[in-house]
Write a protein that holds these residues in place. Structure first.
Motif, PDB file in Angstrom:
ATOM      1  N   PRO A  80      30.965  16.158  20.862  1.00 16.00           N
ATOM      2  CA  PRO A  80      32.391  16.333  20.571  1.00 16.00           C
ATOM      3  C   PRO A  80      33.242  16.686  21.789  1.00 16.00           C
ATOM      4  CG  PRO A  80      31.072  18.054  19.490  1.00 16.00           C
ATOM      5  CD  PRO A  80      30.127  17.126  20.166  1.00 16.00           C
ATOM      6  N   ALA A  81      32.677  17.330  22.792  1.00 14.29           N
ATOM      7  CA  ALA A  81      33.458  17.710  23.975  1.00 14.29           C
ATOM      8  C   ALA A  81      33.883  16.486  24.784  1.00 14.29           C
ATOM      9  CB  ALA A  81      32.657  18.671  24.847  1.00 14.29           C
ATOM     10  N   THR A  82      32.998  15.491  24.879  1.00 16.61           N
ATOM     11  CA  THR A  82      33.317  14.278  25.635  1.00 16.61           C
ATOM     12  C   THR A  82      33.779  13.144  24.724  1.00 16.61           C
ATOM     13  OG1 THR A  82      31.052  13.445  25.513  1.00 16.61           O
ATOM     14  CG2 THR A  82      31.624  14.851  27.406  1.00 16.61           C
ATOM     15  N   ASN A  83      33.593  13.313  23.408  1.00 10.58           N
ATOM     16  CA  ASN A  83      33.940  12.290  22.419  1.00 10.58           C
ATOM     17  C   ASN A  83      33.138  11.008  22.646  1.00 10.58           C
ATOM     18  OD1 ASN A  83      35.376  11.482  20.124  1.00 10.58           O
ATOM     19  ND2 ASN A  83      37.049  10.621  21.330  1.00 10.58           N
ATOM     20  N   ARG A  84      31.843  11.189  22.977  1.00  5.92           N
ATOM     21  CA  ARG A  84      30.981  10.047  23.288  1.00  5.92           C
ATOM     22  C   ARG A  84      29.650  10.120  22.548  1.00  5.92           C
ATOM     23  NH1 ARG A  84      32.511   6.658  27.275  1.00  5.92           N
ATOM     24  NH2 ARG A  84      34.314   7.288  28.478  1.00  5.92           N
ATOM     25  N   TRP A  85      29.030   8.943  22.417  1.00  9.46           N
ATOM     26  CA  TRP A  85      27.742   8.782  21.740  1.00  9.46           C
ATOM     27  C   TRP A  85      26.663   8.454  22.767  1.00  9.46           C
ATOM     28  CZ3 TRP A  85      27.350   9.480  16.480  1.00  9.46           C
ATOM     29  CH2 TRP A  85      28.559   9.577  15.779  1.00  9.46           C
ATOM     30  N   LEU A  86      25.551   9.172  22.709  1.00  9.59           N
ATOM     31  CA  LEU A  86      24.419   8.947  23.607  1.00  9.59           C
ATOM     32  C   LEU A  86      23.787   7.586  23.325  1.00  9.59           C
ATOM     33  CD1 LEU A  86      22.532  10.215  25.765  1.00  9.59           C
ATOM     34  CD2 LEU A  86      21.174  11.101  23.856  1.00  9.59           C
ATOM     35  N   ALA A  87      23.313   6.925  24.383  1.00  9.48           N
ATOM     36  CA  ALA A  87      22.685   5.611  24.245  1.00  9.48           C
ATOM     37  C   ALA A  87      21.600   5.439  25.294  1.00  9.48           C
ATOM     38  CB  ALA A  87      23.723   4.503  24.410  1.00  9.48           C
ATOM     39  N   VAL A  88      20.732   4.464  25.063  1.00 15.38           N
ATOM     40  CA  VAL A  88      19.815   3.990  26.097  1.00 15.38           C
ATOM     41  C   VAL A  88      20.177   2.537  26.383  1.00 15.38           C
ATOM     42  CG1 VAL A  88      17.941   5.538  25.448  1.00 15.38           C
ATOM     43  CG2 VAL A  88      18.031   3.257  24.463  1.00 15.38           C
ATOM     44  N   THR A  89      19.761   2.053  27.544  1.00 14.04           N
ATOM     45  CA  THR A  89      20.079   0.674  27.905  1.00 14.04           C
ATOM     46  C   THR A  89      18.831  -0.196  27.781  1.00 14.04           C
ATOM     47  OG1 THR A  89      19.551   0.900  30.248  1.00 14.04           O
ATOM     48  CG2 THR A  89      21.793   1.527  29.563  1.00 14.04           C
ATOM     49  N   TYR A  90      19.040  -1.496  27.699  1.00 15.96           N
ATOM     50  CA  TYR A  90      17.914  -2.433  27.660  1.00 15.96           C
ATOM     51  C   TYR A  90      17.144  -2.424  28.974  1.00 15.96           C
ATOM     52  CZ  TYR A  90      19.542  -4.333  23.231  1.00 15.96           C
ATOM     53  OH  TYR A  90      19.911  -4.472  21.909  1.00 15.96           O
ATOM     54  N   GLN A  91      17.795  -1.976  30.060  1.00 14.25           N
ATOM     55  CA  GLN A  91      17.172  -1.938  31.382  1.00 14.25           C
ATOM     56  C   GLN A  91      16.412  -0.643  31.646  1.00 14.25           C
ATOM     57  OE1 GLN A  91      20.578  -2.595  30.904  1.00 14.25           O
ATOM     58  NE2 GLN A  91      20.193  -4.790  30.821  1.00 14.25           N
ATOM     59  N   GLY A  92      16.441   0.318  30.712  1.00 16.66           N
ATOM     60  CA  GLY A  92      15.708   1.567  30.899  1.00 16.66           C
ATOM     61  C   GLY A  92      16.546   2.733  31.374  1.00 16.66           C
ATOM     62  N   GLY A  93      17.841   2.627  31.243  1.00 19.51           N
ATOM     63  CA  GLY A  93      18.721   3.724  31.620  1.00 19.51           C
ATOM     64  C   GLY A  93      19.164   4.515  30.402  1.00 19.51           C
ATOM     65  N   ALA A  94      20.052   5.460  30.643  1.00 20.82           N
ATOM     66  CA  ALA A  94      20.674   6.241  29.572  1.00 20.82           C
ATOM     67  C   ALA A  94      22.137   6.435  29.940  1.00 20.82           C
ATOM     68  CB  ALA A  94      19.975   7.585  29.405  1.00 20.82           C
ATOM     69  N   ASN A  95      23.005   6.373  28.937  1.00 22.09           N
ATOM     70  CA  ASN A  95      24.429   6.557  29.184  1.00 22.09           C
ATOM     71  C   ASN A  95      25.125   6.931  27.872  1.00 22.09           C
ATOM     72  OD1 ASN A  95      24.603   4.119  27.784  1.00 22.09           O
ATOM     73  ND2 ASN A  95      25.105   2.900  29.579  1.00 22.09           N
ATOM     74  N   ALA A  96      26.442   6.895  27.887  1.00 16.43           N
ATOM     75  CA  ALA A  96      27.241   7.214  26.700  1.00 16.43           C
ATOM     76  C   ALA A  96      28.459   6.304  26.683  1.00 16.43           C
ATOM     77  CB  ALA A  96      27.638   8.687  26.715  1.00 16.43           C
ATOM     78  N   PRO A  97      28.262   5.006  26.437  1.00 20.09           N
ATOM     79  CA  PRO A  97      29.371   4.053  26.547  1.00 20.09           C
ATOM     80  C   PRO A  97      30.336   4.060  25.373  1.00 20.09           C
ATOM     81  CG  PRO A  97      27.416   2.917  25.812  1.00 20.09           C
ATOM     82  CD  PRO A  97      27.009   4.349  26.094  1.00 20.09           C
ATOM     83  N   LEU A  98      29.879   4.497  24.213  1.00 22.75           N
ATOM     84  CA  LEU A  98      30.696   4.429  23.001  1.00 22.75           C
ATOM     85  C   LEU A  98      31.600   5.653  22.914  1.00 22.75           C
ATOM     86  CD1 LEU A  98      31.263   2.791  20.440  1.00 22.75           C
ATOM     87  CD2 LEU A  98      29.407   4.024  19.330  1.00 22.75           C
ATOM     88  N   PHE A  99      32.906   5.406  22.867  1.00 23.19           N
ATOM     89  CA  PHE A  99      33.915   6.469  22.861  1.00 23.19           C
ATOM     90  C   PHE A  99      34.572   6.520  21.493  1.00 23.19           C
ATOM     91  CE2 PHE A  99      38.187   8.118  23.689  1.00 23.19           C
ATOM     92  CZ  PHE A  99      37.893   9.248  24.432  1.00 23.19           C
ATOM     93  N   GLY A 100      34.773   7.721  20.977  1.00 26.82           N
ATOM     94  CA  GLY A 100      35.468   7.895  19.711  1.00 26.82           C
ATOM     95  C   GLY A 100      34.592   8.569  18.678  1.00 26.82           C
ATOM     96  N   GLU A 101      35.237   9.292  17.771  1.00 23.49           N
ATOM     97  CA  GLU A 101      34.506  10.074  16.788  1.00 23.49           C
ATOM     98  C   GLU A 101      33.836   9.215  15.715  1.00 23.49           C
ATOM     99  OE1 GLU A 101      35.241  13.825  13.814  1.00 23.49           O
ATOM    100  OE2 GLU A 101      36.708  13.393  15.373  1.00 23.49           O
ATOM    101  N   VAL A 102      34.399   8.031  15.458  1.00 21.71           N
ATOM    102  CA  VAL A 102      33.848   7.156  14.428  1.00 21.71           C
ATOM    103  C   VAL A 102      32.727   6.320  15.038  1.00 21.71           C
ATOM    104  CG1 VAL A 102      34.342   5.289  12.818  1.00 21.71           C
ATOM    105  CG2 VAL A 102      36.035   7.087  13.207  1.00 21.71           C
TER     106      VAL A 102
END
Length: 172
Positions: A80-102
């Motif tokens: 909730p602080a960043t308003n982002r969703w945790l993700a992994v990538t197909y290449q083996g990384g990790a990030n949070a590309p999805l923005f928004g509460e929904v």
């Protein structure tokens, strides 16, 4: 219209509840702590994922708080602080590309299945990529591991520490 006591021959009055328990579970706010590295996973307001924070939980750790939001057989990890969703990538990384509460259910890289281990930790696997999320001893976060769970893995294990416990005001 159907009225009166239940009739066994009724068909249009029957409803099937699918995965009802998943939809009725409350959202849990947790910190994801790795014992082997002593680090807390986090997402940044720029969409990154890493683990620079170490040691004891403190109130300043806001990027390290995740709401586990259960969906149809998987969970989304929302900060909730960043308003982002945790993700992994197909290449083996990790990030949070999805923005928004929904939550966008088409963003399959943000779906996680929690594997509960006997030592009280969980593994977080993304079904779309087959990858397991982990933190590194250098403060990073990525997902190079694939395939079935390996009992010798350490960086892929997370303690779900209830953040609500740490957010209680101190009585003086």
């Amino acid at each position: 219209p159907s009225m009166g006591p239940w009739q066994s021959e009724w068909q249009w009055e029957r409803f099937e509840l699918r995965q009802a328990a998943i939809y009725m579970q409350p959202v849990q706010t947790v910190g994801l702590f790795n014992r082997a590295t002593g680090r807390w996973l986090r997402v940044t307001d720029q969409g990154g994922a890493d683990s620079p924070s170490t040691g004891v939980w403190n109130q300043g750790l806001t990027w390290e708080r995740f709401e586990i939001r259960p969906f149809n057989g998987y969970a989304g990890l929302y900060n909730p602080a960043t308003n982002r969703w945790l993700a992994v990538t197909y290449q083996g990384g990790a990030n949070a590309p999805l923005f928004g509460e929904v939550f966008d259910h088409t963003a399959v890289v943000c779906h996680f299945v929690l594997r509960f281990n006997q030592d009280g930790t969980v593994g977080l696997q993304n079904p779309a990529t087959g990858r397991w999320l982990r933190v590194t001893d250098q403060g990073g976060a990525d997902s190079p591991s694939m395939g079935p769970w390996q009992s010798e893995w350490q960086w892929e294990r997370f303690e779900l520490r209830q953040a609500a416990i740490y957010m209680q005001p101190v009585q003086t």
